[in-house]
Design an enzyme around this catalytic site. Structure first.
Site, mmCIF file in Angstrom:
data_model
loop_
_atom_site.group_PDB
_atom_site.id
_atom_site.type_symbol
_atom_site.label_atom_id
_atom_site.label_comp_id
_atom_site.label_asym_id
_atom_site.label_seq_id
_atom_site.Cartn_x
_atom_site.Cartn_y
_atom_site.Cartn_z
ATOM 1 N N ARG A 109 0.826 -1.200 0.000
ATOM 2 C CA ARG A 109 0.000 0.000 0.000
ATOM 3 C C ARG A 109 0.861 1.252 0.000
ATOM 4 O O ARG A 109 1.972 1.258 0.517
ATOM 5 C CB ARG A 109 -1.002 0.048 1.167
ATOM 6 C CG ARG A 109 -0.392 0.165 2.551
ATOM 7 C CD ARG A 109 -0.155 1.581 3.034
ATOM 8 N NE ARG A 109 0.019 1.556 4.474
ATOM 9 C CZ ARG A 109 0.818 2.355 5.171
ATOM 10 N NH1 ARG A 109 1.577 3.242 4.532
ATOM 11 N NH2 ARG A 109 0.903 2.287 6.488
ATOM 12 N N ARG A 212 -5.454 5.676 0.086
ATOM 13 C CA ARG A 212 -4.616 4.513 0.377
ATOM 14 C C ARG A 212 -4.731 3.642 -0.857
ATOM 15 O O ARG A 212 -5.839 3.166 -1.167
ATOM 16 C CB ARG A 212 -5.052 3.788 1.648
ATOM 17 C CG ARG A 212 -4.727 4.554 2.957
ATOM 18 C CD ARG A 212 -3.244 4.660 3.183
ATOM 19 N NE ARG A 212 -2.828 5.417 4.349
ATOM 20 C CZ ARG A 212 -2.514 4.876 5.512
ATOM 21 N NH1 ARG A 212 -2.637 3.594 5.714
ATOM 22 N NH2 ARG A 212 -2.091 5.655 6.517
ATOM 23 N N THR A 256 4.948 8.774 10.522
ATOM 24 C CA THR A 256 5.595 7.462 10.334
ATOM 25 C C THR A 256 5.499 6.985 8.889
ATOM 26 O O THR A 256 6.188 6.075 8.491
ATOM 27 C CB THR A 256 4.914 6.384 11.209
ATOM 28 O OG1 THR A 256 3.530 6.271 10.805
ATOM 29 C CG2 THR A 256 5.010 6.714 12.684
ATOM 30 N N ARG A 263 3.930 0.489 2.647
ATOM 31 C CA ARG A 263 4.027 -0.663 3.539
ATOM 32 C C ARG A 263 3.753 -1.888 2.685
ATOM 33 O O ARG A 263 2.662 -2.022 2.114
ATOM 34 C CB ARG A 263 3.034 -0.612 4.705
ATOM 35 C CG ARG A 263 3.308 -1.738 5.722
ATOM 36 C CD ARG A 263 2.470 -1.586 6.981
ATOM 37 N NE ARG A 263 1.215 -2.258 6.862
ATOM 38 C CZ ARG A 263 1.021 -3.547 7.158
ATOM 39 N NH1 ARG A 263 2.032 -4.288 7.560
ATOM 40 N NH2 ARG A 263 -0.168 -4.086 7.048
ATOM 41 N N ARG A 292 3.309 -7.643 12.842
ATOM 42 C CA ARG A 292 2.055 -7.256 13.503
ATOM 43 C C ARG A 292 1.023 -8.365 13.297
ATOM 44 O O ARG A 292 1.274 -9.336 12.595
ATOM 45 C CB ARG A 292 1.510 -5.907 13.029
ATOM 46 C CG ARG A 292 1.451 -5.676 11.547
ATOM 47 C CD ARG A 292 0.747 -4.358 11.182
ATOM 48 N NE ARG A 292 1.642 -3.222 11.032
ATOM 49 C CZ ARG A 292 1.248 -2.021 10.556
ATOM 50 N NH1 ARG A 292 0.016 -1.807 10.202
ATOM 51 N NH2 ARG A 292 2.097 -1.022 10.450
HETATM 52 P P1 ADP Z 1 -2.017 -0.356 6.668
HETATM 53 O O1 ADP Z 1 -1.585 0.805 7.482
HETATM 54 O O2 ADP Z 1 -0.965 -0.846 5.737
HETATM 55 O O3 ADP Z 1 -3.351 -0.200 6.005
HETATM 56 P P2 ADP Z 1 -3.064 -2.245 8.639
HETATM 57 O O4 ADP Z 1 -2.212 -3.232 9.387
HETATM 58 O O5 ADP Z 1 -3.873 -1.253 9.392
HETATM 59 O O6 ADP Z 1 -2.100 -1.605 7.630
HETATM 60 O O7 ADP Z 1 -4.067 -3.123 7.695
HETATM 61 C C1 ADP Z 1 -5.193 -2.542 7.124
HETATM 62 C C2 ADP Z 1 -6.095 -3.663 6.649
HETATM 63 O O8 ADP Z 1 -5.435 -4.395 5.582
HETATM 64 C C3 ADP Z 1 -6.405 -4.690 7.735
HETATM 65 O O9 ADP Z 1 -7.767 -5.050 7.591
HETATM 66 C C4 ADP Z 1 -5.548 -5.870 7.398
HETATM 67 O O10 ADP Z 1 -6.185 -7.060 7.742
HETATM 68 C C5 ADP Z 1 -5.406 -5.780 5.890
HETATM 69 N N1 ADP Z 1 -4.105 -6.310 5.450
HETATM 70 C C6 ADP Z 1 -2.885 -5.812 5.758
HETATM 71 N N2 ADP Z 1 -1.922 -6.571 5.204
HETATM 72 C C7 ADP Z 1 -2.542 -7.579 4.522
HETATM 73 C C8 ADP Z 1 -2.091 -8.707 3.757
HETATM 74 N N3 ADP Z 1 -0.781 -8.950 3.542
HETATM 75 N N4 ADP Z 1 -3.034 -9.525 3.229
HETATM 76 C C9 ADP Z 1 -4.351 -9.288 3.421
HETATM 77 N N5 ADP Z 1 -4.847 -8.251 4.131
HETATM 78 C C10 ADP Z 1 -3.949 -7.408 4.682
HETATM 79 N N1 DAR Z 2 -1.570 5.111 16.777
HETATM 80 C C1 DAR Z 2 -0.794 6.345 16.587
HETATM 81 C C2 DAR Z 2 -0.104 6.325 15.197
HETATM 82 C C3 DAR Z 2 0.920 5.247 15.031
HETATM 83 C C4 DAR Z 2 1.298 4.976 13.614
HETATM 84 N N2 DAR Z 2 0.158 4.332 12.903
HETATM 85 C C5 DAR Z 2 -0.632 4.978 12.024
HETATM 86 N N3 DAR Z 2 -0.308 6.127 11.554
HETATM 87 N N4 DAR Z 2 -1.742 4.382 11.631
HETATM 88 C C6 DAR Z 2 0.251 6.449 17.709
HETATM 89 O O1 DAR Z 2 0.744 7.540 17.914
HETATM 90 O O2 DAR Z 2 0.523 5.426 18.319
#
Ligand code: ADP
Ligand code: DAR
Length: 339
Positions: A109, A212, A256, A263, A292
């Site tokens: 992403r 995103r 970040t 990511r 994570r």
């Molecule tokens: P980001 O900040 O990259 O969006 P998150 O960890 O908050 O990361 O993930 C956002 C959503 O994307 C969550 O619902 C997660 O389950 C999904 N997701 C993240 N990585 C993957 C992956 N490799 N495969 C499938 N779904 C994913």
């Molecule tokens: N939860 C906020 C942001 C951490 C980084 N993650 C983001 N941007 N989604 C914190 O200050 O912990």
């Protein structure tokens, strides 16, 4: 009001770097959109367990508040500048898990914000609608396998949204950190998800950033996921102007994510390494990867399925991120096989 009263329990970077002197310098300033330091730090004040605790309300935040943002950026990224160009040249990478024994899915992403508009924690309803409209018009022009449909959270058919939710393609209302920062104002108005017909390309509109941009597959085919994202960002960059500066790269709500904003990660089952956590974390550290849970940020690992992704976003190119992930995941699969 005197210096903000961060909780004694807080270990956030905003508490560490917003000294009394710096706060005195910033407290009466506001950005071009009228955003203030007090607004920027709401989340870190309300949530003592914040790791960062500050969000930008617009691109000007990175200029006006740089006395506190630059030390935070250096502390988090171990680097202050992103003097590397973008590199989405198509890659040829061997599949790290051709038998599909370990990797459940691969997702990359990017985050982007439209130049000249407040960022999502600082958007009026009217501005949020303009951002949504602008992005939808650009998405309508995407070519080939990127063509698709927009599911507005307000107007889409319930069955359409339900299908997307079941496939874990939607985003939810912001968490308590984002809530305190103002990201959930008027939710779900002028938010939604665009998806290609094969659902391997997605764009979330007005989540933590205006866009995103996501390429994902239930596969371990890094090459296909990365090359699809490269085609998408090349097309969108012709249609939209993104908030960017030569020092920080692409500008995002959370510091970040600046720089590449990328990511890149996999959901991978590592049953043996789960029993050897110290080895798993050693491999992650060696390859500059972060671990994570699969339910999203700050969620727990379940049934030995890990979300493993790049740690570095700033001062590195997009193709280097993928190659780093590829090398690290290959090493982890090798270790899993040898246990
Ligand atoms: P980001 O900040 O990259 O969006 P998150 O960890 O908050 O990361 O993930 C956002 C959503 O994307 C969550 O619902 C997660 O389950 C999904 N997701 C993240 N990585 C993957 C992956 N490799 N495969 C499938 N779904 C994913
Ligand atoms: N939860 C906020 C942001 C951490 C980084 N993650 C983001 N941007 N989604 C914190 O200050 O912990």
């Amino acid at each position: 009001m005197g210096h903000p009263d961060f909780s004694k329990k807080s270990r956030s970077l905003i508490k560490k770097h917003l000294t009394e002197n710096i706060y005195e310098k910033l407290r009466h300033l506001s950005t071009l959109s009228g955003f203030t330091i007090d607004q920027a730090i709401r989340s870190g004040l309300k949530n003592p367990d914040s790791s960062i605790g500050i969000y930008a309300g617009d691109e000007d935040s990175y200029k006006k508040f740089n006395p506190v943002l630059d030390p935070i950026i250096l502390d988090y990224h171990k680097n202050t500048n992103h003097r590397v160009g973008s590199d989405f040249k198509p890659l040829a990478l061997p599949d790290p898990d051709p038998a599909g024994q370990y990797i459940r899915s691969t997702r990359i992403r990017l985050a982007r914000n439209l130049k000249g508009y407040s960022f999502p924690c600082n958007l009026s309803l009217n501005e949020r609608q303009k951002v949504e409209d602008k992005i939808i018009n650009a998405l309508d022009c995407l070519p080939g396998d990127l063509k698709g449909a927009y599911a507005s959270f307000e107007q889409a058919e319930a069955t359409h949204l339900y299908q997307l939710k079941k496939q874990n393609l939607l985003f939810k209302k912001g968490d308590r950190f984002q809530e305190a920062a103002g990201f959930n104002l008027d939710f779900p108005r002028h938010r939604g998800v665009f998806h290609s017909l094969d659902k391997q390309f997605l764009v979330w509109i007005n989540e933590e950033d205006h866009l995103r941009i996501i390429s994902m597959e239930k596969s371990s085919n890094f090459e296909s996921v990365f090359n699809r994202l490269g085609r998408a960002i090349d097309a969108l960059s012709e249609l939209l102007d993104f908030a960017h500066d030569s020092n920080h790269g692409f500008l995002t709500s959370c510091p970040t994510n600046i720089g590449t904003t990328m990511r890149a990660g996999v959901h991978i089952r590592l049953e043996k390494l789960e029993q050897k956590k110290e080895l798993l974390h050693k491999l992650a550290k060696q390859h500059n990867l972060q671990i994570r849970g699969t339910g999203g940020e700050k969620t727990q690992v379940k049934k030995a399925v890990f979300d493993i992704s790049n740690r570095q976003r700033l001062g590195i190119t997009e193709s280097r991120i993928i190659k780093t992930l590829h090398k690290g995941i290959t090493a982890m699969i090798h270790a899993e096989k040898s246990l």
